[in-house]
Scaffold this motif. Structure first.
Motif, short mmCIF file in Angstrom:
data_model
loop_
_atom_site.label_atom_id
_atom_site.label_comp_id
_atom_site.label_asym_id
_atom_site.label_seq_id
_atom_site.Cartn_x
_atom_site.Cartn_y
_atom_site.Cartn_z
N ASN A 87 0.84 -1.20 0.00
CA ASN A 87 0.00 0.00 0.00
C ASN A 87 0.87 1.24 0.00
OD1 ASN A 87 -2.92 -0.91 0.38
ND2 ASN A 87 -1.80 -2.11 1.88
N GLU A 88 0.38 2.26 -0.68
CA GLU A 88 1.10 3.52 -0.77
C GLU A 88 0.13 4.68 -0.60
OE1 GLU A 88 4.33 5.48 -3.78
OE2 GLU A 88 2.57 4.56 -4.70
N VAL A 89 0.50 5.66 0.21
CA VAL A 89 -0.28 6.88 0.39
C VAL A 89 0.57 8.04 -0.08
CG1 VAL A 89 -1.44 8.40 2.04
CG2 VAL A 89 -1.48 5.92 2.38
N LYS A 90 0.02 8.84 -0.99
CA LYS A 90 0.69 10.05 -1.47
C LYS A 90 -0.15 11.25 -1.07
CE LYS A 90 3.00 8.06 -5.46
NZ LYS A 90 3.23 8.18 -6.90
N LYS A 91 0.53 12.32 -0.70
CA LYS A 91 -0.11 13.58 -0.32
C LYS A 91 -1.11 13.37 0.83
CE LYS A 91 -0.14 14.18 -5.05
NZ LYS A 91 -1.05 14.18 -6.15
N ALA A 92 -0.65 12.71 1.87
CA ALA A 92 -1.50 12.38 3.03
C ALA A 92 -2.23 13.61 3.55
CB ALA A 92 -0.66 11.75 4.13
N ALA A 93 -3.51 13.44 3.84
CA ALA A 93 -4.38 14.49 4.37
C ALA A 93 -4.44 15.71 3.45
CB ALA A 93 -3.97 14.89 5.78
N GLY A 94 -4.12 15.52 2.18
CA GLY A 94 -4.21 16.62 1.22
C GLY A 94 -3.06 17.59 1.28
N SER A 95 -1.93 17.15 1.83
CA SER A 95 -0.75 18.01 1.94
C SER A 95 0.22 17.73 0.80
CB SER A 95 -0.05 17.76 3.27
OG SER A 95 1.20 18.44 3.29
N ALA A 96 0.52 18.75 0.02
CA ALA A 96 1.45 18.61 -1.10
C ALA A 96 2.86 18.31 -0.62
CB ALA A 96 1.44 19.87 -1.96
N THR A 97 3.18 18.62 0.63
CA THR A 97 4.53 18.40 1.15
C THR A 97 4.64 17.17 2.04
OG1 THR A 97 4.09 19.88 3.01
CG2 THR A 97 5.08 20.87 1.04
N ALA A 98 3.55 16.44 2.21
CA ALA A 98 3.57 15.25 3.08
C ALA A 98 4.50 14.19 2.50
CB ALA A 98 2.16 14.69 3.23
N VAL A 99 5.16 13.49 3.38
CA VAL A 99 6.04 12.39 2.98
C VAL A 99 5.17 11.21 2.54
CG1 VAL A 99 7.79 10.76 3.80
CG2 VAL A 99 7.82 13.14 4.58
N ASP A 100 5.52 10.61 1.41
CA ASP A 100 4.78 9.43 0.95
C ASP A 100 4.98 8.29 1.94
OD1 ASP A 100 4.13 10.91 -1.25
OD2 ASP A 100 5.43 9.83 -2.64
N ILE A 101 3.94 7.50 2.13
CA ILE A 101 3.97 6.37 3.06
C ILE A 101 3.79 5.08 2.27
CG2 ILE A 101 2.87 5.30 5.06
CD1 ILE A 101 1.71 8.16 5.64
N GLU A 102 4.69 4.12 2.48
CA GLU A 102 4.60 2.83 1.82
C GLU A 102 4.64 1.73 2.87
OE1 GLU A 102 7.67 2.39 -1.08
OE2 GLU A 102 7.17 4.26 -2.09
N ALA A 103 3.87 0.68 2.64
CA ALA A 103 3.88 -0.46 3.56
C ALA A 103 3.73 -1.74 2.77
CB ALA A 103 2.76 -0.34 4.58
N SER A 104 4.53 -2.74 3.13
CA SER A 104 4.41 -4.08 2.56
C SER A 104 4.13 -5.05 3.70
CB SER A 104 5.70 -4.50 1.87
OG SER A 104 5.92 -3.69 0.73
N ILE A 105 3.21 -5.95 3.45
CA ILE A 105 2.81 -6.92 4.48
C ILE A 105 2.85 -8.31 3.88
CG2 ILE A 105 0.96 -7.66 6.02
CD1 ILE A 105 -0.08 -4.71 5.78
N VAL A 106 3.51 -9.22 4.58
CA VAL A 106 3.49 -10.64 4.20
C VAL A 106 2.79 -11.38 5.33
CG1 VAL A 106 4.88 -12.67 3.70
CG2 VAL A 106 5.61 -10.43 2.87
N ASN A 107 1.85 -12.24 4.96
CA ASN A 107 1.06 -12.95 5.95
C ASN A 107 1.10 -14.44 5.66
OD1 ASN A 107 -0.92 -13.23 8.06
ND2 ASN A 107 -2.42 -13.59 6.45
N LEU A 108 1.27 -15.23 6.69
CA LEU A 108 1.23 -16.69 6.57
C LEU A 108 0.26 -17.18 7.62
CD1 LEU A 108 2.35 -19.29 5.31
CD2 LEU A 108 4.13 -19.24 7.07
N SER A 109 -0.77 -17.91 7.20
CA SER A 109 -1.75 -18.44 8.16
C SER A 109 -1.98 -19.91 7.94
CB SER A 109 -3.06 -17.65 8.07
OG SER A 109 -3.64 -17.82 6.80
N PHE A 110 -2.33 -20.57 9.01
CA PHE A 110 -2.60 -22.02 8.98
C PHE A 110 -3.98 -22.28 9.56
CE2 PHE A 110 1.95 -21.49 9.36
CZ PHE A 110 2.44 -22.34 8.37
#
Length: 135
Positions: free
Chosen positions: A110-133
């Motif tokens: 997932n990636e968020v650009k321009k968080a809360a409508g701010s042109a100067t906000a730092v982009d946020i990226e997250a990767s998630i790996v899930n293993l379930s049994f």
């Protein structure tokens, strides 16, 4: 909220509500499934109490596909207009999962650009790996 499923593969939804503080929300959407593919589109409006200029409107859309009985992929996007913000927030996500017997492995980005409508906000990226049994 209401939901209509009178046509094969089509689901139309809508809802309105209030949080008890004079803030009102409306949302409307449609999804269509054909075979192993589903696409969806939704619009959401949040109208804050009188005198607030920070109303929000969001557009959400995505698509998913069951490649086979064990493997699925999807992608989605959300654009949010914050009433007084200079730019729109953009959220994008991708995911995949594979199931083998009682084990599932999944990945999401997932990636968020321009968080809360701010042109100067730092982009946020997250990767998630899930293993379930399942036992």
């Amino acid at each position: 909220g209401v939901s209509y499923t009178g046509m094969e593969g089509v689901n139309i939804v809508g809802g309105v509500g209030s949080d008890g503080s004079d803030n009102d929300t409306q949302t409307y959407g449609v999804s269509y499934t054909v075979g192993s593919i589903t696409g969806a589109y939704q619009i959401t409006e949040i109208n804050y109490a009188a005198g607030s200029s920070n109303d929000e409107s969001g557009t959400h859309y995505g698509i998913s596909m069951a490649v086979n009985d064990d493997f699925s992929i999807s992608t989605g996007r959300q654009e949010t207009d914050f009433g007084t913000a200079a730019v729109d927030e953009e959220n994008t996500g991708y995911s995949a999962s594979y199931t083998m017997g009682g084990m599932t492995i999944g990945y999401a980005y997932n990636e968020v650009k321009k968080a809360a409508g701010s042109a100067t906000a730092v982009d946020i990226e997250a990767s998630i790996v899930n293993l379930s049994f399942a036992f």
